[in-house]
Design an enzyme around this catalytic site. Structure first.
Site, mmCIF file in Angstrom:
data_model
loop_
_atom_site.group_PDB
_atom_site.id
_atom_site.type_symbol
_atom_site.label_atom_id
_atom_site.label_comp_id
_atom_site.label_asym_id
_atom_site.label_seq_id
_atom_site.Cartn_x
_atom_site.Cartn_y
_atom_site.Cartn_z
ATOM 1 N N ASP A 132 -1.919 2.168 -4.747
ATOM 2 C CA ASP A 132 -3.143 2.666 -4.124
ATOM 3 C C ASP A 132 -4.268 1.663 -4.318
ATOM 4 O O ASP A 132 -4.275 0.873 -5.275
ATOM 5 C CB ASP A 132 -3.550 4.013 -4.727
ATOM 6 C CG ASP A 132 -2.529 5.109 -4.439
ATOM 7 O OD1 ASP A 132 -1.830 4.992 -3.411
ATOM 8 O OD2 ASP A 132 -2.451 6.062 -5.235
ATOM 9 N N HIS A 144 0.813 -1.217 0.000
ATOM 10 C CA HIS A 144 0.000 0.000 0.000
ATOM 11 C C HIS A 144 0.849 1.270 0.000
ATOM 12 O O HIS A 144 0.333 2.368 -0.212
ATOM 13 C CB HIS A 144 -0.946 -0.005 1.209
ATOM 14 C CG HIS A 144 -2.254 0.657 0.947
ATOM 15 N ND1 HIS A 144 -2.518 1.392 -0.196
ATOM 16 C CD2 HIS A 144 -3.407 0.707 1.668
ATOM 17 C CE1 HIS A 144 -3.746 1.868 -0.160
ATOM 18 N NE2 HIS A 144 -4.319 1.468 0.971
#
Length: 436
Positions: A413, A409
């Site tokens: 995204d 992450h």
């Protein structure tokens, strides 16, 4: 008669120390030059160590789990005549074999374990020729040391390993010990000693402690590093595999004699090849300490595989250059090599994205752990026939499979992760587009 002191040889690539995984000899054994005597594990791979001379083993130094520096004396051998120069057996370095942990080279180095002050000399057991084979159990609570393969053999033969004398390091039971025990009637004696059988309803009181070493320790370190350092985001979606399964069945029915049978994985690899150029940050390595993201045009697809030696990730190199049949052939070749312990270091390193599959076992969803330093991993789950509505609102049977995925992450995204999986979904649900 003289004594030859064998030193842990240079295993290559700048390695300065190695962990003892398993001795294949014991004190009193006759050994020959080039005989496989020891397995050690480096940060790169498990390496087979050959013997340097002919002779008789008089002492082993170090036991499984010990970390030994290159050049340390690990073996003493009685040889006829003058002992050869105490050097490595040859100029060639030992070749790493298939127990390399997944992507060990590419991962940030784990912190080294504290070194022991000095390797411990393993006490010499009584020679096998004079060691009496009895069915007397070990003391209550005494740990039995044996490899998984030996434990399986004992289970298959209804043998209580606590009754088997071990002549390996620290009393470890070897295959030869088990053979000797069976040949001496030990199995029958053990059955008599236990009253002819074991009550299946009797309480189970056994406790086993097993030191985590070698490949399993490396896997544990890598998984802990990935979960500790990478913030994972998971994404799961449902894939209608009906059209793909129809196509796969048709292609398998028409395949040529030299073509491997197609599974789902080659089609998923092709879908990744088609989709990843639009999400290049998911086909990449990320160095968090240096804050450097390396994106790759080539797609080197790792395929996580369970083997008798632990989890491995053989790599299909340049998947973008292969057709579905070539991918299937490479999958078969690499899978067989991994299970047989014959993959090379190059075949087990360098992946840019990984696929893991537990679908054959079952489970509707998984949350796979990223194969650091990669930024994405795709997981295949079980396929099942489920009722779904068609375009006219009728309930029809469809072959449904969930596709799980995890992303770094820091780099990928959630929106981009979802778009990538949706692209893959579109290709799998409309498989003709894979060939356009």
């Amino acid at each position: 008669m003289s004594e030859y002191r064998y030193k842990l040889p240079d295993v290559g690539e700048g390695v300065v120390e190695a962990e003892i995984v398993e001795w294949h000899i014991k004190v009193g054994d006759k050994v020959t030059e080039d005989q496989h005597i020891l397995d050690v594990m480096t940060d790169k791979a498990t390496v087979e160590i050959p013997c340097a001379v002919n002779g008789t083993v008089t002492q082993l130094v170090g036991e499984p789990g010990d970390v030994i520096a290159v050049g340390t004396e690990i073996l003493f051998i009685a040889v006829d005549g003058a002992a050869p120069a105490e050097d490595t057996p040859s100029e060639e370095k030992a070749e790493p074999k298939a127990e390399a942990a997944a992507q060990v080279d590419a991962q940030p180095e784990a912190k080294p374990e504290p070194k022991k002050d000095a390797p411990k000399a393993v006490p010499a057991p009584a020679p096998a020729a004079t060691k009496a084979i009895t069915a007397s159990p070990r003391k209550e609570g005494e740990r039995v040391l044996a490899s998984p393969a030996i434990r399986k053999r004992a289970l298959d033969n209804d043998i209580d390993l606590a009754s088997v004398p071990g002549t390996g390091p620290a009393g470890r039971i070897t295959h030869r010990d088990l053979d000797d025990f069976i040949a001496s009637g030990g199995r029958l004696m053990a059955a008599i000693a236990h009253g002819g059988g074991v009550n299946p309803r009797a309480p189970r009181t056994g406790v086993e402690e097993q030191k985590v070493i070698g490949l399993r320790r490396k896997i544990a370190e890598n998984m802990a590093h990935a979960k500790r350092s990478i913030p994972h985001i998971a994404y799961v979606d449902e894939i209608d595999m009906t059209a793909l399964e129809d196509l796969r069945a048709h292609m398998n029915a028409k395949r040529q004699g030299d073509q491997e049978k197609l599974t789902i994985i080659p089609f998923l690899v092709m879908a990744l090849v088609k989709s990843l150029p639009d999400t290049p940050q998911a086909n990449a390595h990320f160095d968090g300490e240096a804050s450097v993201l390396t994106k790759y045009e080539a797609i080197h697809c790792g395929i996580a595989a369970a083997t008798p030696n632990g989890l491995m990730v053989p790599v299909i190199k340049h998947a973008e250059s292969l057709d579905v049949w070539q991918i299937a052939a490479e999958l078969k070749r690499l899978g067989a090599a991994a299970k047989d312990g014959k993959c090379t270091k190059d075949e087990l390193t360098g992946s840019t994205v990984t696929i893991t599959s537990l679908g054959a076992i079952g489970g509707i969803a998984t949350t796979p752990v990223i194969n650091a330093p990669e930024t994405a991993i795709i997981g295949v789950n079980k396929m099942q026939t489920l009722p779904r509505y068609d375009a006219e609102g009728r309930i029809v049977p469809r072959k449904i499979m969930n596709l799980s995925s995890s992303f770094d992450h820091r780099i990928v995204d959630g929106y981009d992760a979802a778009l990538l999986i949706q692209d893959i979904k579109a290709y799998l649900e409309n498989p003709a587009t894979l060939f356009m």
